[in-house]
Scaffold this motif. Sequence first.
Motif, PDB file in Angstrom:
ATOM      1  N   TYR A  30       0.895  -1.205  -0.038  1.00 33.74           N
ATOM      2  CA  TYR A  30       0.029  -0.072  -0.039  1.00 33.74           C
ATOM      3  C   TYR A  30       0.831   1.133  -0.021  1.00 33.74           C
ATOM      4  O   TYR A  30       0.777   2.231  -0.838  1.00 33.74           O
ATOM      5  CB  TYR A  30      -0.885  -0.010   1.065  1.00 33.74           C
ATOM      6  CG  TYR A  30      -1.692   1.230   1.450  1.00 33.74           C
ATOM      7  CD1 TYR A  30      -2.768   1.542   0.377  1.00 33.74           C
ATOM      8  CD2 TYR A  30      -1.401   2.031   2.471  1.00 33.74           C
ATOM      9  CE1 TYR A  30      -3.566   2.710   0.707  1.00 33.74           C
ATOM     10  CE2 TYR A  30      -1.889   3.253   2.367  1.00 33.74           C
ATOM     11  CZ  TYR A  30      -3.065   3.514   1.655  1.00 33.74           C
ATOM     12  OH  TYR A  30      -3.728   4.740   1.936  1.00 33.74           O
ATOM     13  N   PHE A  31       1.940   1.232   0.811  1.00 32.02           N
ATOM     14  CA  PHE A  31       2.707   2.433   1.101  1.00 32.02           C
ATOM     15  C   PHE A  31       3.693   2.633  -0.335  1.00 32.02           C
ATOM     16  O   PHE A  31       3.969   3.878  -0.675  1.00 32.02           O
ATOM     17  CB  PHE A  31       3.593   2.479   2.095  1.00 32.02           C
ATOM     18  CG  PHE A  31       2.858   2.662   3.382  1.00 32.02           C
ATOM     19  CD1 PHE A  31       2.111   4.132   3.582  1.00 32.02           C
ATOM     20  CD2 PHE A  31       2.744   1.801   4.350  1.00 32.02           C
ATOM     21  CE1 PHE A  31       1.614   4.270   4.781  1.00 32.02           C
ATOM     22  CE2 PHE A  31       1.818   2.175   5.567  1.00 32.02           C
ATOM     23  CZ  PHE A  31       1.148   3.399   5.881  1.00 32.02           C
ATOM     24  N   ALA A  32       3.992   1.563  -0.955  1.00 36.49           N
ATOM     25  CA  ALA A  32       4.875   1.656  -2.053  1.00 36.49           C
ATOM     26  C   ALA A  32       4.027   2.031  -3.345  1.00 36.49           C
ATOM     27  O   ALA A  32       4.262   2.977  -4.001  1.00 36.49           O
ATOM     28  CB  ALA A  32       5.404   0.148  -2.599  1.00 36.49           C
ATOM     29  N   LEU A  33       2.957   1.815  -3.428  1.00 38.99           N
ATOM     30  CA  LEU A  33       1.676   2.049  -4.306  1.00 38.99           C
ATOM     31  C   LEU A  33       1.309   3.795  -4.358  1.00 38.99           C
ATOM     32  O   LEU A  33       1.504   4.402  -5.365  1.00 38.99           O
ATOM     33  CB  LEU A  33       0.443   1.309  -4.237  1.00 38.99           C
ATOM     34  CG  LEU A  33       0.552  -0.042  -5.093  1.00 38.99           C
ATOM     35  CD1 LEU A  33      -0.610  -0.860  -4.968  1.00 38.99           C
ATOM     36  CD2 LEU A  33       0.943  -0.006  -6.677  1.00 38.99           C
ATOM     37  N   GLU A  34       1.264   4.185  -2.956  1.00 36.76           N
ATOM     38  CA  GLU A  34       0.879   5.504  -2.649  1.00 36.76           C
ATOM     39  C   GLU A  34       2.183   6.207  -3.208  1.00 36.76           C
ATOM     40  O   GLU A  34       1.920   7.291  -3.576  1.00 36.76           O
ATOM     41  CB  GLU A  34       0.532   5.453  -1.252  1.00 36.76           C
ATOM     42  CG  GLU A  34       0.032   6.833  -0.889  1.00 36.76           C
ATOM     43  CD  GLU A  34      -0.477   6.938   0.577  1.00 36.76           C
ATOM     44  OE1 GLU A  34       0.153   7.684   1.438  1.00 36.76           O
ATOM     45  OE2 GLU A  34      -1.499   6.444   0.922  1.00 36.76           O
ATOM     46  N   ARG A  35       3.398   5.932  -2.643  1.00 35.82           N
ATOM     47  CA  ARG A  35       4.513   6.788  -3.196  1.00 35.82           C
ATOM     48  C   ARG A  35       4.727   6.681  -4.540  1.00 35.82           C
ATOM     49  O   ARG A  35       4.874   7.658  -5.114  1.00 35.82           O
ATOM     50  CB  ARG A  35       5.772   5.849  -2.632  1.00 35.82           C
ATOM     51  CG  ARG A  35       6.798   6.704  -2.700  1.00 35.82           C
ATOM     52  CD  ARG A  35       8.180   6.373  -2.111  1.00 35.82           C
ATOM     53  NE  ARG A  35       7.805   5.015  -1.776  1.00 35.82           N
ATOM     54  CZ  ARG A  35       8.857   3.794  -1.889  1.00 35.82           C
ATOM     55  NH1 ARG A  35      10.053   4.278  -2.255  1.00 35.82           N
ATOM     56  NH2 ARG A  35       8.360   2.733  -1.314  1.00 35.82           N
ATOM     57  N   ALA A  36       4.505   5.569  -5.453  1.00 35.35           N
ATOM     58  CA  ALA A  36       4.738   5.697  -6.708  1.00 35.35           C
ATOM     59  C   ALA A  36       3.452   6.340  -7.525  1.00 35.35           C
ATOM     60  O   ALA A  36       3.744   7.116  -8.476  1.00 35.35           O
ATOM     61  CB  ALA A  36       4.264   4.144  -7.267  1.00 35.35           C
TER      62      ALA A  36
END
Length: 135
Positions: A30-36
């Motif tokens: 979730y955090f990786a997708l939000e950052r991307a």
Amino acid sequence: MLSNMTIKSRLILLVCVMMVIGTAVATAAYFALERAQEESKDIAQRRITLIRDVNKLMYHMADNRAQIALAMEHRYDAKMALHADHSVSLHLDAVTENISKIDGLFAVMHELVHSESGIAKLNDFVAARNLFLNE
């Protein structure tokens, strides 16, 4: 430790461990997708701004061509000059104003372009424009 546990307890422990691992993986994803998403939003916004600036640039350049053509109709031997109720400076002032707007757009574009190839192309275009303006 596991030898003293019943099979039911072992299965419950296994399911709990798997749930903790699954929750950790889901949270990290979730955090990786939000950052991307934030990074792609920044890139998209910058590129959209560049496209918008290029369109404005082309508009001002086309307006300059039109203003120069209209100014040429003010020649003393042109039939259209008799119908002009304004001076040629109206057209030349518009060209000067467009040139200053184009300079401002190039300054903004220099701030937004980050890739080496983009900077090289922009510098080539600016150099060609400066040659044209100095003729």
